[in-house]
Design a protein around this motif. Sequence first.
Motif, PDB file in Angstrom:
ATOM      1  N   GLY A   1       0.824  -1.211   0.000  1.00 15.49           N
ATOM      2  CA  GLY A   1       0.000   0.000   0.000  1.00 15.49           C
ATOM      3  C   GLY A   1       0.854   1.255   0.000  1.00 15.49           C
ATOM      4  O   GLY A   1       0.609   2.198  -0.769  1.00 15.49           O
ATOM      5  N   ASN A   2       1.864   1.299   0.862  1.00 11.94           N
ATOM      6  CA  ASN A   2       2.771   2.451   0.903  1.00 11.94           C
ATOM      7  C   ASN A   2       3.530   2.608  -0.407  1.00 11.94           C
ATOM      8  O   ASN A   2       3.709   3.726  -0.904  1.00 11.94           O
ATOM      9  CB  ASN A   2       3.769   2.284   2.055  1.00 11.94           C
ATOM     10  N   LEU A   3       3.981   1.485  -0.950  1.00 12.50           N
ATOM     11  CA  LEU A   3       4.727   1.535  -2.205  1.00 12.50           C
ATOM     12  C   LEU A   3       3.856   2.072  -3.334  1.00 12.50           C
ATOM     13  O   LEU A   3       4.301   2.902  -4.149  1.00 12.50           O
ATOM     14  CB  LEU A   3       5.246   0.138  -2.545  1.00 12.50           C
ATOM     15  N   LEU A   4       2.602   1.624  -3.380  1.00 11.55           N
ATOM     16  CA  LEU A   4       1.680   2.080  -4.419  1.00 11.55           C
ATOM     17  C   LEU A   4       1.409   3.578  -4.289  1.00 11.55           C
ATOM     18  O   LEU A   4       1.377   4.316  -5.282  1.00 11.55           O
ATOM     19  CB  LEU A   4       0.367   1.294  -4.322  1.00 11.55           C
ATOM     20  N   ILE A   5       1.223   4.045  -3.041  1.00  6.07           N
ATOM     21  CA  ILE A   5       0.969   5.471  -2.811  1.00  6.07           C
ATOM     22  C   ILE A   5       2.160   6.303  -3.265  1.00  6.07           C
ATOM     23  O   ILE A   5       2.009   7.321  -3.961  1.00  6.07           O
ATOM     24  CB  ILE A   5       0.671   5.729  -1.325  1.00  6.07           C
ATOM     25  N   VAL A   6       3.363   5.871  -2.889  1.00  8.42           N
ATOM     26  CA  VAL A   6       4.566   6.628  -3.225  1.00  8.42           C
ATOM     27  C   VAL A   6       4.797   6.655  -4.736  1.00  8.42           C
ATOM     28  O   VAL A   6       5.196   7.682  -5.303  1.00  8.42           O
ATOM     29  CB  VAL A   6       5.787   6.038  -2.485  1.00  8.42           C
ATOM     30  N   VAL A   7       4.546   5.536  -5.402  1.00  9.46           N
ATOM     31  CA  VAL A   7       4.679   5.510  -6.861  1.00  9.46           C
ATOM     32  C   VAL A   7       3.681   6.478  -7.492  1.00  9.46           C
ATOM     33  O   VAL A   7       4.011   7.213  -8.438  1.00  9.46           O
ATOM     34  CB  VAL A   7       4.467   4.079  -7.389  1.00  9.46           C
ATOM     35  N   GLY A   8       2.459   6.507  -6.955  1.00 10.26           N
ATOM     36  CA  GLY A   8       1.454   7.436  -7.473  1.00 10.26           C
ATOM     37  C   GLY A   8       1.844   8.888  -7.258  1.00 10.26           C
ATOM     38  O   GLY A   8       1.725   9.718  -8.173  1.00 10.26           O
ATOM     39  N   VAL A   9       2.319   9.204  -6.057  1.00  9.46           N
ATOM     40  CA  VAL A   9       2.753  10.577  -5.770  1.00  9.46           C
ATOM     41  C   VAL A   9       3.957  10.942  -6.641  1.00  9.46           C
ATOM     42  O   VAL A   9       4.047  12.052  -7.164  1.00  9.46           O
ATOM     43  CB  VAL A   9       3.093  10.731  -4.275  1.00  9.46           C
ATOM     44  N   GLY A  10       4.885   9.978  -6.805  1.00  8.06           N
ATOM     45  CA  GLY A  10       6.040  10.219  -7.653  1.00  8.06           C
ATOM     46  C   GLY A  10       5.643  10.506  -9.093  1.00  8.06           C
ATOM     47  O   GLY A  10       6.212  11.397  -9.742  1.00  8.06           O
ATOM     48  N   ALA A  11       4.664   9.743  -9.615  1.00  9.18           N
ATOM     49  CA  ALA A  11       4.184   9.980 -10.983  1.00  9.18           C
ATOM     50  C   ALA A  11       3.541  11.356 -11.101  1.00  9.18           C
ATOM     51  O   ALA A  11       3.719  12.062 -12.111  1.00  9.18           O
ATOM     52  CB  ALA A  11       3.184   8.888 -11.368  1.00  9.18           C
ATOM     53  N   LEU A  12       2.800  11.750 -10.061  1.00  8.39           N
ATOM     54  CA  LEU A  12       2.180  13.079 -10.059  1.00  8.39           C
ATOM     55  C   LEU A  12       3.246  14.177 -10.068  1.00  8.39           C
ATOM     56  O   LEU A  12       3.122  15.179 -10.792  1.00  8.39           O
ATOM     57  CB  LEU A  12       1.294  13.227  -8.825  1.00  8.39           C
ATOM     58  N   ILE A  13       4.315  13.979  -9.285  1.00  4.60           N
ATOM     59  CA  ILE A  13       5.414  14.953  -9.257  1.00  4.60           C
ATOM     60  C   ILE A  13       6.066  15.061 -10.632  1.00  4.60           C
ATOM     61  O   ILE A  13       6.371  16.161 -11.101  1.00  4.60           O
ATOM     62  CB  ILE A  13       6.461  14.550  -8.196  1.00  4.60           C
ATOM     63  N   LEU A  14       6.278  13.914 -11.284  1.00  5.27           N
ATOM     64  CA  LEU A  14       6.880  13.932 -12.622  1.00  5.27           C
ATOM     65  C   LEU A  14       5.990  14.680 -13.614  1.00  5.27           C
ATOM     66  O   LEU A  14       6.478  15.455 -14.443  1.00  5.27           O
ATOM     67  CB  LEU A  14       7.121  12.502 -13.099  1.00  5.27           C
ATOM     68  N   GLY A  15       4.680  14.439 -13.502  1.00  2.36           N
ATOM     69  CA  GLY A  15       3.761  15.111 -14.423  1.00  2.36           C
ATOM     70  C   GLY A  15       3.721  16.611 -14.201  1.00  2.36           C
ATOM     71  O   GLY A  15       3.831  17.399 -15.150  1.00  2.36           O
ATOM     72  N   VAL A  16       3.564  17.021 -12.931  1.00  2.00           N
ATOM     73  CA  VAL A  16       3.516  18.451 -12.613  1.00  2.00           C
ATOM     74  C   VAL A  16       4.864  19.112 -12.904  1.00  2.00           C
ATOM     75  O   VAL A  16       4.925  20.220 -13.443  1.00  2.00           O
ATOM     76  CB  VAL A  16       3.125  18.654 -11.137  1.00  2.00           C
ATOM     77  N   GLY A  17       5.957  18.389 -12.574  1.00  2.00           N
ATOM     78  CA  GLY A  17       7.286  18.939 -12.837  1.00  2.00           C
ATOM     79  C   GLY A  17       7.542  19.137 -14.314  1.00  2.00           C
ATOM     80  O   GLY A  17       8.117  20.156 -14.731  1.00  2.00           O
ATOM     81  N   GLY A  18       7.115  18.171 -15.130  1.00  3.43           N
ATOM     82  CA  GLY A  18       7.274  18.314 -16.575  1.00  3.43           C
ATOM     83  C   GLY A  18       6.503  19.501 -17.109  1.00  3.43           C
ATOM     84  O   GLY A  18       6.980  20.222 -18.001  1.00  3.43           O
ATOM     85  N   LEU A  19       5.302  19.723 -16.555  1.00  4.01           N
ATOM     86  CA  LEU A  19       4.488  20.867 -16.984  1.00  4.01           C
ATOM     87  C   LEU A  19       5.154  22.180 -16.582  1.00  4.01           C
ATOM     88  O   LEU A  19       5.228  23.127 -17.368  1.00  4.01           O
ATOM     89  CB  LEU A  19       3.097  20.757 -16.363  1.00  4.01           C
TER      90      LEU A  19
END
Length: 493
Positions: free
Chosen positions: A92-110
Amino acid sequence: MGGQGPDASYSRQTVFSTITQALIYVSGILLTPLLFKISGPGVYGEYALLLSLAGFLFGTSTMGVGFAARRYLPSATTNAQRIALFYPQFWGNLLIVVGVGALILGVGGLLSRFELAHSYQYLFLSSYLLAQVLYSQGADYLRSTHRVYAFNCVTVAQPYLYIAAVLCQFAILGRIDLTVLLWTQVASLLLISIYGLVRVTTEMPVSFVLPTFRQARSDLVLGGPLVLSYIMDVLLAFSDRYVIGLLIGFEGVGFYAVAYTLGSVPLFLAKALTVALPVRLARLIDGGNPEAAQRIVADTLRLYLFIAIPYVVGTIVLGPRIMALYASDAAAAEAIITLPVIALATVLYGIFLVFTAICIVELRSADIFRANAAAAVINLILNLVVMYFVRDIAVAAFTTLAAYALILQRLMSNTSSRWFAGLSISIIARTVAAALVMGIVMGLVTRFAPVHPNDIVTTLALVAIGVLVYLLAAIASGVVTRDDMGRLVRGFR
């Protein structure tokens, strides 16, 4: 420090944890000037900001998932119980962190398209979250399954591995840039996490099971307030510096930061004493031995106060002298009031950490959040209002003291009286008296002895005299007994 103490195993764990926390504290003292000098103020400043942001994101992103595992793993007796507790929250923690990490990559790219962020910044943040969750899962498993020695070794190895790696790269490359500092941090976390994860997978067969809705809801209800409490704690710890910067200036922030660093030294002891405390209390309470748990809490508080109280007195007598050696004469002048007040506030916060362990074991995480939230809001308001009229960094020290007194009072008022059964007001009063005797003797020596105020040798001599006088006064007043000294010796064996 009279009274019946914890068993020899717990005493040894506490001694080892104290040494570990001291080493971690020293690593921070070494790391700051080291990175500042070899990378430069600009690079170090951006590194510090990114690392603090990464730590904050990790502290808030898990949303409390894993609370039940940390609470009940210490009492699990079979492998099946440990698997059922550990692996659902791990994935569960790993899934949450991967999701937050993907969100950071998306927002950071923008943001990078508008030149508001750089690729190395959001790549580091997402990678750090993944490395930190793997590291913390292994470390938490070791602590929750009573491998306190292994846990301490893991926690102390990471910062020193990082320092060694940075120095090696500096020796080879002749320079250090920001990407080296950031990615070395990620690499050190991943390398240290290998040990903990190997222990996990060799002791428990891997089970790919996600938390059920009921488990996730329970963790959110119980662990969520701890995440909110962490946010309030960050606000409580750092809001005063922003207010000082706004109303007094950056020079005031510098003076206050130095005073806060020295004043909060007893915190490393409080953290060491509470590393194994929740695990130990959970095991004793779940095993039907609450009296032993109460004795451990009482002994923990007595030991902490035995060391922290004379430190406060010492900051009154030697604070300006030590500040002059550590920073500057100007900082010493500012520290006459600020340093001892912060030290006293730290004593209260250390007691708060002990009662926090009790709340975690009793599933009262909401009480921790409410106390921290009230203190953070009051601290911010008092700083803004009072400092607007009184432009002095001592204001921030007094508001911090008031805030810590408030959170301690709120938590203690909601804690069962049985946890206070082993505490002795007489012992605490005699500890204060012994510390005052120490302070008087040190004050007389500094007043009449021909010692240079900026001489580190004479300052260390004064500290040694103070320690000796305090120990003699504590023994003479019955604060320290022969049984206490015997238990301390057994703790080192």
